[in-house]
Design an enzyme around this catalytic site. Structure first.
Site, PDB file in Angstrom:
ATOM      1  N   VAL A  72      40.766  34.897  41.178  1.00  0.00           N
ATOM      2  CA  VAL A  72      40.896  36.350  41.316  1.00  0.00           C
ATOM      3  C   VAL A  72      42.341  36.726  41.034  1.00  0.00           C
ATOM      4  O   VAL A  72      43.272  36.107  41.536  1.00  0.00           O
ATOM      5  CB  VAL A  72      40.483  36.815  42.736  1.00  0.00           C
ATOM      6  CG1 VAL A  72      40.784  38.299  42.915  1.00  0.00           C
ATOM      7  CG2 VAL A  72      39.002  36.552  42.964  1.00  0.00           C
ATOM      8  N   GLY A 117      47.323  36.393  43.355  1.00  0.00           N
ATOM      9  CA  GLY A 117      46.123  35.762  42.821  1.00  0.00           C
ATOM     10  C   GLY A 117      45.597  34.758  43.825  1.00  0.00           C
ATOM     11  O   GLY A 117      46.256  34.470  44.822  1.00  0.00           O
ATOM     12  N   LYS A 118      44.419  34.250  43.605  1.00  0.00           N
ATOM     13  CA  LYS A 118      43.892  33.186  44.463  1.00  0.00           C
ATOM     14  C   LYS A 118      42.723  32.538  43.748  1.00  0.00           C
ATOM     15  O   LYS A 118      42.031  33.196  42.950  1.00  0.00           O
ATOM     16  CB  LYS A 118      43.394  33.765  45.803  1.00  0.00           C
ATOM     17  CG  LYS A 118      43.343  32.754  46.908  1.00  0.00           C
ATOM     18  CD  LYS A 118      44.727  32.518  47.472  1.00  0.00           C
ATOM     19  CE  LYS A 118      44.762  31.551  48.614  1.00  0.00           C
ATOM     20  NZ  LYS A 118      46.123  31.428  49.165  1.00  0.00           N
ATOM     21  N   GLY A 119      42.498  31.257  44.033  1.00  0.00           N
ATOM     22  CA  GLY A 119      41.371  30.562  43.426  1.00  0.00           C
ATOM     23  C   GLY A 119      40.574  29.833  44.482  1.00  0.00           C
ATOM     24  O   GLY A 119      41.068  29.574  45.580  1.00  0.00           O
TER      25      GLY A 119
END
Ligand code: NAD
Length: 461
Positions: A72, A117-119
């Site tokens: 994201v 962001g992040k995953g």
């Protein structure tokens, strides 16, 4: 705190406070001002991109599985998207979106020139063999290779991942993009592979530094102010002279063990770490626990605390063994929460006895618990302020990888402390000058920074 509804409501409250304060963005008036703030609200509450794939992975058993994976990208107004990749069986799209928005706010608060962001990959890494995890990590990069990169989106480790996965991922990025700059495509790498000295310790050191700065350095300057008030700081920060400050620490992993060691060694405060815990057990000793010995034990024992009298004896540690969650309700001055999210919630919030809570983990309090404890006068040092050491040193790593010039460990810590001190000096005077909880003050600072940049770049229409 900061589940989705909590974050959204604090961002909204911060925007409302700023909308009413006409000294902020004074060029915006009347309807134009309202419209701009409405734009701000929608930009901050919505991610720019949500990428989702199902990684196709052949397992050792011969079975081929499809594993859900996310990246994201919340907002990049301050710089490339930045945030960890979590391997966890319970991670989902909504949570990754929420965590990415926290990264946008955290980087803005600490003036790190990154966006949020992040995953996430929906697996329990304990159920996979090392070569399967290697393949899953490579597949993640293959599926998302077009959207990540040193100038676009820079992942890092998070829960369930470490330097090992970042090394694998950077290796795959390099294979997919031959000839391109790859060193700064990931942070949290091993030092031999271009990682930064001090990255492992950065979050725990930053957590302890934030606590120490507030309780010691800043408090000294505020002595008179505090003496005039009958508040928790006056009672806890000032009256401890001659008496130890008692500390309990939930979680003894990367963040918790480093924070515990910093607290144990601190020459600024008269700390006594009376309790630590992990996923198995709480250890308690009212005379204080020998943290350096315990760190030696855990590093030789799969990062787990001793769970039996026999193991305590092996470790040379004197402590009582208690249930895992007992750490939360001990009668201590300070409780550090360095394990997982949502550890204090509606069913246990009334049992908390600590006067100060330090959020070392992300969102260890639910919104309900945050409100309840704040109203009860507990001081909460929020995650956005306290646990930013990781992203700050990730930024240093990104710079070092770009320049292929490396800092010494001492230089990294010095810069880390300078950066966190700058944030604390920006936030604390306002906190002590008005009635908002510290978390809201931090959000207001972050939102001010983001709003100003969005306005100056002509994005608020
Ligand atoms: P870690 O996996 O190294 O350690 C987690 C610790 O929590 C372990 O000791 C584990 O046994 C313990 N634990 C797990 N479940 C528990 C439970 N139910 N009760 C008590 N203890 C439990 O993780 P970490 O890197 O230390 O991260 C801790 C938290 O800090 C996470 O929430 C993470 O998102 C957050 N955080 C980490 C960093 C970083 O740089 N590592 C940066 C920012 C935020």
């Amino acid at each position: 705190m900061a589940d989705e509804s909590g974050t959204a409501s604090i961002v909204e409250a911060s925007l409302n406070a700023l909308l009413d304060d006409e000294t902020f963005l004074p060029d915006l008036h009347g309807k134009t001002r309202e419209k701009a703030f409405s734009s701000l609200g929608s930009i901050l509450s919505t991610p720019n991109h949500v990428h989702k794939s199902f990684l196709r992975v052949p397992l050792v058993s011969g079975k081929v599985v499809r594993i859900p994976a996310f990246r994201v990208q919340h907002n990049n107004i301050m710089g490339p998207y930045k945030g960890g990749i979590r391997f966890h069986e319970a991670i989902n799209e909504e949570e990754v979106i929420h965590l990415s928005s926290l990264m946008t706010l955290k980087s803005a608060l600490h003036e790190v020139p990154f966006g949020g962001g992040k995953g996430g990959i929906v697996i329990d890494p304990a159920n996979y063999e090392t070569n399967e995890l290697h393949l899953i990590s490579k597949k993640y990069v293959q599926y998302f290779s077009d959207i990540i990169g040193p100038e676009k989106d820079i992942p890092a480790p998070d829960v369930g991942t470490s330097a090992r996965e970042m090394d694998w991922m950077m290796g795959e990025y390099k294979s997919i993009h031959p000839g391109m700059k790859y060193q700064s495509s990931f942070t949290g790498k091993s030092v031999v592979n271009g990682g930064s000295l001090g990255r492992n310790e950065a979050t725990g050191k930053g957590v302890y530094f934030t606590f120490r700065y507030l309780m010691h350095d800043f408090m000294k300057a505020q002595n008179q102010w505090l003496k005039e008030r009958d508040n928790v700081f006056a009672k806890t920060a000032l009256n401890h002279e001659g008496k130890s400050l008692t500390l309990a620490i939930q979680g003894f992993g990367n963040v918790g063990s480093v924070a515990a060691l910093e607290a144990y060694k601190s020459s600024h405060l008269n700390n006594k770490v009376v309790s630590v815990s992990d996923k198995n057990v709480t250890l308690y000793n009212s005379d204080g626990i020998d943290i350096p010995e315990l760190v030696k034990f855990t590093s030789d024992n799969n990062n787990e605390l001793p769970v039996s009298e026999e193991k305590l004896e092996d470790a040379g540690i004197k402590a009582d063994i208690m249930d895992r969650d007992d750490v939360l309700t001990l009668d201590v001055d300070v409780l550090f929460l360095a394990a997982l999210g949502h550890q204090v919630h509606k069913d246990n919030m009334a049992d908390i006895n600590a006067r100060i809570i330090v959020e070392a983990a992300n969102a260890p309090l639910t919104t309900e618990a945050d409100d309840y404890l704040s109203n009860a006068g507990v001081i909460i040092i929020p995650d956005i302020l306290a646990n930013a050491g990781g992203v700050i040193v990730s930024y240093f790593e990104w710079l070092q990888s770009r320049e292929t010039q490396f800092l010494s460990e001492e230089e990294v810590y010095e810069r880390l402390h300078d950066k966190m001190k700058a944030t604390l000096d920006a936030v604390l005077p306002q906190y002590f000058g008005d009635a908002f909880p510290l978390r809201k003050n931090c959000y207001i600072h972050a939102v001010m920074k983001l709003s100003t940049v969005l306005f100056r770049q002509g994005k608020l229409y």
